[in-house]
Scaffold this motif. Structure first.
Motif, PDB file in Angstrom:
ATOM      1  N   ASN A  12       0.908  -1.257   0.167  1.00 23.94           N
ATOM      2  CA  ASN A  12      -0.109   0.120   0.141  1.00 23.94           C
ATOM      3  C   ASN A  12       0.827   1.316  -0.082  1.00 23.94           C
ATOM      4  O   ASN A  12       0.437   2.211   0.614  1.00 23.94           O
ATOM      5  CB  ASN A  12      -0.919   0.127   1.055  1.00 23.94           C
ATOM      6  N   LYS A  13       1.920   1.109  -0.932  1.00 22.97           N
ATOM      7  CA  LYS A  13       2.855   2.358  -0.826  1.00 22.97           C
ATOM      8  C   LYS A  13       3.192   2.757   0.486  1.00 22.97           C
ATOM      9  O   LYS A  13       3.102   4.162   0.527  1.00 22.97           O
ATOM     10  CB  LYS A  13       2.292   3.636  -1.720  1.00 22.97           C
ATOM     11  N   ASP A  14       3.991   2.025   1.338  1.00 25.56           N
ATOM     12  CA  ASP A  14       4.408   2.377   2.660  1.00 25.56           C
ATOM     13  C   ASP A  14       5.805   2.670   2.486  1.00 25.56           C
ATOM     14  O   ASP A  14       6.432   2.828   3.576  1.00 25.56           O
ATOM     15  CB  ASP A  14       4.169   1.499   3.728  1.00 25.56           C
ATOM     16  N   PRO A  57      13.333  11.789  -3.777  1.00 29.27           N
ATOM     17  CA  PRO A  57      12.540  11.008  -2.594  1.00 29.27           C
ATOM     18  C   PRO A  57      12.395   9.509  -3.039  1.00 29.27           C
ATOM     19  O   PRO A  57      12.367   8.601  -2.288  1.00 29.27           O
ATOM     20  CB  PRO A  57      11.177  11.684  -2.437  1.00 29.27           C
ATOM     21  N   GLY A  58      12.516   9.243  -4.351  1.00 31.03           N
ATOM     22  CA  GLY A  58      12.221   7.905  -4.678  1.00 31.03           C
ATOM     23  C   GLY A  58      11.080   7.565  -5.214  1.00 31.03           C
ATOM     24  O   GLY A  58      10.010   8.423  -4.777  1.00 31.03           O
ATOM     25  N   GLU A  59      10.493   6.337  -5.776  1.00 30.44           N
ATOM     26  CA  GLU A  59       9.254   5.979  -5.989  1.00 30.44           C
ATOM     27  C   GLU A  59       8.570   5.072  -5.034  1.00 30.44           C
ATOM     28  O   GLU A  59       9.167   4.270  -4.492  1.00 30.44           O
ATOM     29  CB  GLU A  59       9.371   5.280  -7.433  1.00 30.44           C
ATOM     30  N   TRP A  60       7.282   5.333  -4.905  1.00 31.42           N
ATOM     31  CA  TRP A  60       6.414   4.451  -4.002  1.00 31.42           C
ATOM     32  C   TRP A  60       6.492   2.864  -4.559  1.00 31.42           C
ATOM     33  O   TRP A  60       6.427   2.991  -5.855  1.00 31.42           O
ATOM     34  CB  TRP A  60       5.193   5.062  -3.871  1.00 31.42           C
ATOM     35  N   VAL A  61       6.719   2.107  -3.639  1.00 29.21           N
ATOM     36  CA  VAL A  61       6.559   0.581  -3.994  1.00 29.21           C
ATOM     37  C   VAL A  61       5.101   0.153  -3.761  1.00 29.21           C
ATOM     38  O   VAL A  61       4.734   0.222  -2.556  1.00 29.21           O
ATOM     39  CB  VAL A  61       7.579  -0.141  -3.135  1.00 29.21           C
ATOM     40  N   GLY A  62       4.268  -0.558  -4.767  1.00 32.56           N
ATOM     41  CA  GLY A  62       3.110  -0.498  -4.555  1.00 32.56           C
ATOM     42  C   GLY A  62       2.842  -2.328  -4.665  1.00 32.56           C
ATOM     43  O   GLY A  62       3.661  -2.896  -5.080  1.00 32.56           O
ATOM     44  N   GLU A  63       1.635  -2.666  -4.518  1.00 32.02           N
ATOM     45  CA  GLU A  63       1.357  -4.268  -4.595  1.00 32.02           C
ATOM     46  C   GLU A  63       1.570  -4.758  -5.913  1.00 32.02           C
ATOM     47  O   GLU A  63       1.965  -5.750  -6.188  1.00 32.02           O
ATOM     48  CB  GLU A  63       0.055  -4.335  -4.061  1.00 32.02           C
ATOM     49  N   ASP A  64       1.457  -3.701  -6.844  1.00 37.31           N
ATOM     50  CA  ASP A  64       1.708  -4.323  -8.531  1.00 37.31           C
ATOM     51  C   ASP A  64       2.910  -4.437  -8.867  1.00 37.31           C
ATOM     52  O   ASP A  64       3.314  -4.929  -9.671  1.00 37.31           O
ATOM     53  CB  ASP A  64       0.867  -3.390  -9.427  1.00 37.31           C
ATOM     54  N   ASP A  65       3.890  -4.108  -7.894  1.00 37.22           N
ATOM     55  CA  ASP A  65       5.376  -4.068  -8.273  1.00 37.22           C
ATOM     56  C   ASP A  65       5.932  -5.568  -8.293  1.00 37.22           C
ATOM     57  O   ASP A  65       6.110  -5.937  -6.997  1.00 37.22           O
ATOM     58  CB  ASP A  65       6.147  -3.049  -7.330  1.00 37.22           C
ATOM     59  N   GLY A  66       6.491  -6.282  -9.073  1.00 38.88           N
ATOM     60  CA  GLY A  66       6.782  -7.512  -9.085  1.00 38.88           C
ATOM     61  C   GLY A  66       8.025  -8.026  -8.226  1.00 38.88           C
ATOM     62  O   GLY A  66       8.244  -8.923  -7.878  1.00 38.88           O
ATOM     63  N   GLY A  67       8.652  -6.766  -8.166  1.00 35.42           N
ATOM     64  CA  GLY A  67      10.121  -6.744  -7.524  1.00 35.42           C
ATOM     65  C   GLY A  67      10.227  -6.125  -6.091  1.00 35.42           C
ATOM     66  O   GLY A  67      11.224  -5.605  -5.644  1.00 35.42           O
ATOM     67  N   ARG A  68       8.867  -5.989  -5.511  1.00 39.92           N
ATOM     68  CA  ARG A  68       8.922  -5.170  -4.228  1.00 39.92           C
ATOM     69  C   ARG A  68       9.494  -6.103  -2.940  1.00 39.92           C
ATOM     70  O   ARG A  68      10.016  -5.234  -2.308  1.00 39.92           O
ATOM     71  CB  ARG A  68       7.381  -5.001  -4.010  1.00 39.92           C
TER      72      ARG A  68
END
Length: 529
Positions: free
Chosen positions: A76-78, A90-101
Motif C-alpha cells: 500500500n505504498k508504505d 525521494p524515490g518511487e513508491w513501491v506498490g502491490e503491483d510491483d513484482g520486485g517489491r
C-alpha cells in the motif's frame, strides 16, 4: 555454496550494494527546545540513511538500544525505493503491483541495518518490528548483519483485537519483534523479578512456603519417559513414596536421586497425602530472596496499535499517523534491555513514540537515557517537525489536545540535513558552518561551546580544548595563531592536548601540546562510510 557460508539471502544487486558509499550530508545547526540539560536529545529530519552516515562519526559504538518500526511492505505504498541512494530525489513508491517489491524492500533495509549495527555499543541491542509479510526475509537479513549467534529471540506482540470479519481465511492479530545483540555475551538483557510470596508455613527448621511439586508433570512426566527417575524416597512414618501422577499412573521425579534424597534428609521436602493414601512431594522454599526468570516471548499486556492511536489523538487532537505503537510497549523493551543511562535510537521515528517512552521512563525511574529520532515523512509531507517533534514538545510541556496534563522534564535539539558534504563544499563553508560540522563529526565527547573566543570554540568533557583557524579556503595556522590559542585554552582552563583544525599549519605539531587536524581531509576521513 560453501559450507563456511551456510544459509544466506541472495538478491539482485547485493554485491554492488555492499560497495556503495553514501555521501554524508550537512546538518543544520539546530533549534533547541526545553531545558538545556536535555539538548543531547536529538530529532533529525531527513532520509535516515543520509542522516545515519552524517551522525556515525559522532555516535559510532555509542548507542545502547535501537528500536525501529520500518515499512512492512504492505503493498500500500508504505515505502519509497531508489536504485541510487545518493540521489537527492525521494524515490518511487513501491506498490502491490510491483513484482520486485520484496527485492526492493531487502535492498532498502540491508544498508540501513548494516549502518545501525555500527552505532551499537558492544553490549547494545536492537529491536525490529515487522509482520508476516517480511518476517522470513528480515530474519535472514538480521542473521547476516548481526550474526545468528547474536539472536536473542523473537517476540510476538498482540497488536490488534477484534475486527477482521472481512478476512477470507485467518485474521492476523499479531506482529513480531526481532531482538539481536551486538555481542550476545556482553549484553545486559534483564530477567523478570518473580513475585515475592510469604513464608506462611513452619516446621522445626523454621518458616517456609510450599514450592512446586517434585513429581514431574506435563510432557515427559510418565515413568517410561525417564525410567531412571522412577525410584522411592523415604516419606512419613517410614513409608516409601513413589512419583505417582495425579491420575494414579506411574510417573517420574523432577530431580535426580542424589539431589532429592539430600533434600528429604535435610527436611526440605513436604509430603501431602492424597485421598487414595499416596503422597505428593513438594519443595520447601525457606527464603524470600529475590528470584529472576527470563521474559516471555508473547506480549499481551502493553496495549495494541489501536491504543497507540488513541494515545496519539489525545496529544495531537486527531488521527495523524497510521498504526503507532503504544508507549507502554516501547517502555517495556527499553526496560528489559537494561538501559538506564544511555542512548536510545529510532531511525523510523514516525510519530515519536520512542521519544515519549524514553522521557516517561526517565521521569518514572530516574534514568538518564537520551534519544535520537530520525524521520523524513512522506514526500512533501515532511512531518518530522509538525508531528514527531511537536508530539515531544507537548509531552514535555503537558499541553495536550485533550487538556493540560503533568509536564515531563525534557528537551531536544531539532536538526535537518541539507547539502552533500565533500571537499569543495567544506572549503566553501563559513567558520560557523565548519564548527557545526566539526561538532557533528569529532570524537571528543561532551563538547561545551565557547562562542566568545576567536579560535578555541569548545572544551570537551575530558578538559581538552578544540579550536578552528579559518577565514577562507586558504586559511593556515601560524605560530602567532597558536600562541593565541594557547592563551584562550589557559583562560578556559583546558587540560591536555589542544585539537586544532585548519587548512594548513606552519608549526609542526608535537602531539603533546597540540594536534593538527587538516581541513577538509580529517573531516572527510571521519565521514567515510
Amino acid at each position: 555454496m560453501s559450507n563456511k557460508v551456510g544459509i544466506s539471502l541472495i538478491w539482485d544487486g547485493k554485491e554492488s550494494g555492499q560497495r556503495v558509499l553514501i555521501t554524508p550530508r550537512k546538518l543544520t545547526r539546530g533549534d533547541s527546545f526545553g531545558s538545556v540539560e536535555y539538548k543531547d536529545n536529538l530529532i533529525v529530519e531527513g532520509d535516515n540513511l543520509h542522516v545515519m552516515v552524517s551522525l556515525l562519526p559522532k555516535y559510532k559504538g555509542k548507542v545502547q538500544l535501537i528500536y525501529i518500526d520500518p515499512p512492512y511492505n504492505t503493498g500500500n505504498k508504505d515505502f519509497r525505493y531508489k536504485d541510487d541512494w545518493n540521489d537527492e530525489g525521494p524515490g518511487e513508491w513501491v506498490g502491490e503491483d510491483d513484482g520486485g517489491r520484496h527485492t526492493k524492500w531487502i535492498k532498502f533495509m540491508y544498508p540501513r541495518l548494516k549502518m545501525l549495527r555500527r552505532f551499537l555499543t558492544q553490549d547494545g541491542v536492537i529491536f525490529v518490528s515487522i509482520d508476516d509479510r517480511e518476517i522470513y526475509r528480515l530474519g535472514l537479513l538480521m542473521d547476516e548483519v548481526f550474526g545468528p549467534q547474536n539472536k536473542i529471540g523473537i517476540m510476538v506482540y498482540h497488536s490488534k483485537k477484534g475486527g477482521g470479519s472481512g478476512e477470507s481465511n485467518i485474521v492476523t492479530e499479531h506482529e513480531y519483534i526481532l531482538c539481536y545483540a551486538r555481542k550476545i555475551d556482553k549484553c545486559n538483557f534483564k530477567k523478570r523479578e518473580m513475585e515475592e510470596y510469604e513464608l506462611n508455613l513452619s516446621d522445626e527448621k523454621g518458616p517456609y512456603r510450599r514450592g512446586r511439586e517434585l513429581n514431574k508433570w506435563g510432557a515427559g512426566s510418565r515413568r517410561e519417559d525417564r525410567k531412571t527417575m522412577w525410584f522411592p524416597i523415604p516419606g512419613p512414618d517410614g513409608v516409601d513414596v513413589w512419583p505417582i501422577r495425579n491420575d494414579g499412573t506411574e510417573g517420574r521425579w523432577r530431580w535426580k536421586k542424589d539431589n532429592l534424597l539430600k533434600a528429604v534428609n535435610n527436611g526440605d521436602v513436604e509430603f501431602v497425602k492424597r485421598d487414595n493414601s499416596t503422597y505428593v512431594a513438594y519443595e520447601k522454599i525457606r527464603t524470600n530472596d529475590k528470584r529472576y526468570i527470563p521474559y516471555r516471548s508473547i506480549l499481551t499486556e502493553f496495549g495494541t496499535n489501536a491504543d497507540g492511536t488513541k494515545a496519539l489523538k489525545e496529544i495531537m487532537g486527531s488521527k495523524v499517523f497510521d498504526t503507532p505503537k503504544p508507549v507502554e510497549l516501547i517502555k517495556y523493551l527499553i526496560q528489559i534491555a537494561g538501559i538506564d543511562d544511555g542512548i536510545v535510537m529510532d531511525v523510523f521515528a514516525g510519530s515519536g513514540t520512542t521519544g515519549q517512552a524514553t522521557l516517561q521512563l526517565n521521569s518514572e525511574d530516574g534514568g538518564n537515557r537520551r534519544f535520537i529520532l530520525v524521520e523524513n515523512g512522506n514526500g512533501k509531507d515532511n512531518f518530522c517537525l509538525t508531528l514527531t517533534a511537536e508530539r515531544i514538545k507537548r509531552v514535555i510541556t503537558g499541553e495536550w489536545a485533550k487538556g493540560k496534563v503533568s509536564p515531563i522534564p525534557g528537551g531536544f535539539t531539532f536538526k535537518r540535513i541539507t547539502s552533500k558534504v565533500d571537499a569543495e563544499a567544506i572549503l566553501q563553508m563559513q567558520r560557523e558552518e565548519i564548527i557545526e560540522l566539526i561538532l557533528d563529526t569529532d570524537d571528543l565527547e561532551g563538547v561545551k561551546e565557547l562562542p566568545t573566543n576567536k579560535y578555541l570554540f569548545g572544551k570537551a568533557r575530558n578538559g581538552r580544548g578544540i579550536a578552528l583557524v579559518w577565514n577562507g579556503k586558504n586559511s593556515g595556522m601560524t605560530s602567532k595563531d597558536l600562541d593565541f590559542i594557547y592563551e584562550e585554552a589557559y583562560k578556559s582552563e583546558c587540560q591536555g592536548t589542544v585539537r586544532i583544525y585548519a587548512k594548513s599549519t606552519t608549526v609542526a605539531p608535537d602531539g603533546i601540546s597540540f594536534e593538527f587536524q587538516k581541513i577538509p581531509d580529517k573531516i572527510l576521513q571521519r565521514l567515510k562510510y
